[in-house]
Design a protein around this motif. Structure first.
Motif, PDB file in Angstrom:
ATOM      1  N   THR A 127     -22.527   9.052  72.182  1.00  0.00           N
ATOM      2  CA  THR A 127     -22.627   8.510  70.756  1.00  0.00           C
ATOM      3  C   THR A 127     -21.573   7.385  70.701  1.00  0.00           C
ATOM      4  N   ALA A 128     -21.761   7.614  71.339  1.00  0.00           N
ATOM      5  CA  ALA A 128     -19.972   5.847  70.716  1.00  0.00           C
ATOM      6  C   ALA A 128     -19.377   6.396  69.824  1.00  0.00           C
ATOM      7  N   ASP A 129     -18.786   7.335  69.712  1.00  0.00           N
ATOM      8  CA  ASP A 129     -17.999   8.025  68.562  1.00  0.00           C
ATOM      9  C   ASP A 129     -16.282   7.441  68.669  1.00  0.00           C
ATOM     10  N   THR A 130     -16.406   6.531  68.378  1.00  0.00           N
ATOM     11  CA  THR A 130     -14.583   6.086  68.564  1.00  0.00           C
ATOM     12  C   THR A 130     -13.360   7.386  67.407  1.00  0.00           C
ATOM     13  N   THR A 131     -14.401   7.413  66.502  1.00  0.00           N
ATOM     14  CA  THR A 131     -13.457   7.853  65.758  1.00  0.00           C
ATOM     15  C   THR A 131     -12.797   9.091  66.570  1.00  0.00           C
ATOM     16  N   ALA A 168     -10.470   3.052  72.775  1.00  0.00           N
ATOM     17  CA  ALA A 168     -11.596   4.180  72.221  1.00  0.00           C
ATOM     18  C   ALA A 168     -13.027   3.265  72.499  1.00  0.00           C
ATOM     19  N   GLU A 169     -12.643   2.105  72.278  1.00  0.00           N
ATOM     20  CA  GLU A 169     -13.797   1.200  72.262  1.00  0.00           C
ATOM     21  C   GLU A 169     -14.400   0.805  73.972  1.00  0.00           C
ATOM     22  N   ILE A 226     -16.097  15.515  73.958  1.00  0.00           N
ATOM     23  CA  ILE A 226     -15.261  14.377  74.833  1.00  0.00           C
ATOM     24  C   ILE A 226     -16.394  14.064  75.363  1.00  0.00           C
ATOM     25  N   ARG A 227     -17.403  14.388  75.813  1.00  0.00           N
ATOM     26  CA  ARG A 227     -18.320  13.910  77.016  1.00  0.00           C
ATOM     27  C   ARG A 227     -19.930  13.243  75.189  1.00  0.00           C
ATOM     28  N   ALA A 250      -6.697  24.414  58.355  1.00  0.00           N
ATOM     29  CA  ALA A 250      -7.100  22.760  58.590  1.00  0.00           C
ATOM     30  C   ALA A 250      -7.644  22.568  60.073  1.00  0.00           C
ATOM     31  N   ASP A 251      -8.817  22.379  59.465  1.00  0.00           N
ATOM     32  CA  ASP A 251      -9.602  21.781  61.472  1.00  0.00           C
ATOM     33  C   ASP A 251      -9.709  21.132  62.117  1.00  0.00           C
ATOM     34  N   GLY A 252      -9.498  21.110  62.926  1.00  0.00           N
ATOM     35  CA  GLY A 252      -9.677  19.434  63.960  1.00  0.00           C
ATOM     36  C   GLY A 252      -8.565  18.803  64.652  1.00  0.00           C
TER      37      GLY A 252
END
Length: 199
Positions: free
Chosen positions: A103-107, A120-121, A97-98, A180-182
């Motif tokens: 890195t502004a990784d909104t996905t 997220a943004e 999460i951090r 399946a990952d993630g």
């Protein structure tokens, strides 16, 4: 404010535990990830976030101080309350999460239940300057691509819905084989229900 409780687990419910500290039972709200580590009669140390409202005082429990601190930090973002903040820690590890915020990784942040692209943004905008130092070299990955303790949580979920421990184990073995990952626990639980529903 209560920041930590050390005591005996007196009861474990679907979304809470009761911690007996010297004869006083504290009701602590917690997610499946935290509850999976608690057994009635055993000693436990929980990191606690105390939320004081006009009409209530609520305790939220976590396995680590890092999880608790992130839970509190996430609520500094607009429209993020205790429920979504706790779901975030259920779905993703704190370092993931951090890193996503830094890195502004909104996905990645959109994988949190209840968080869409706009939310997220907003999390990135509100918290990027508050998360402290983050290692930006190499993206942290979920262990095995799935949250820790997911097997226990999925098994408990299935049994709560009426399947036997044996049926739950079969579904979990199939999920393991698919690899399946993630995926977060709610997604894995839905897949397990679908697998059991086929039979």
């Amino acid at each position: 404010m209560i920041a930590q409780l050390t005591g005996t687990i007196a009861a474990v419910g679907e979304a809470y535990a009761v911690v007996d500290v010297n004869g006083v039972g504290y009701a602590v709200h917690a997610g499946a990830h935290t509850l999976a580590n608690l057994k009635v009669g055993s000693e436990a140390v929980l990191a606690i976030s105390t939320i004081v409202r006009e009409d209530s005082i609520t305790l939220h429990g976590f396995n680590t101080a890092e999880e608790r601190d992130l839970f509190e930090l996430l609520q500094g973002a607009q429209k993020i309350g205790p429920r979504i903040a706790r779901d975030a820690i259920e779905a993703l590890r704190p370092d993931v999460i951090r890193h996503a915020i830094a890195t502004a990784d909104t996905t990645t942040l959109s994988r949190i239940p209840g968080v869409g692209k706009k939310s997220a943004e907003r999390i990135v905008l509100d918290l990027a300057d508050k998360i402290g130092p983050v290692d930006l070299h190499g993206v942290p990955k979920q262990t095995g691509g799935r949250p820790g303790g997911w097997r226990t949580q999925v098994s408990q979920g299935l049994q709560a819905l009426g399947w036997t421990a044996k049926e739950a184990e079969t579904a979990i073995e199939q999920l393991d084989a698919e690899g399946a990952d993630g995926q977060d626990v709610p997604t894995l639980l839905k897949q397990a229900i679908r697998l059991l529903g086929k039979r």
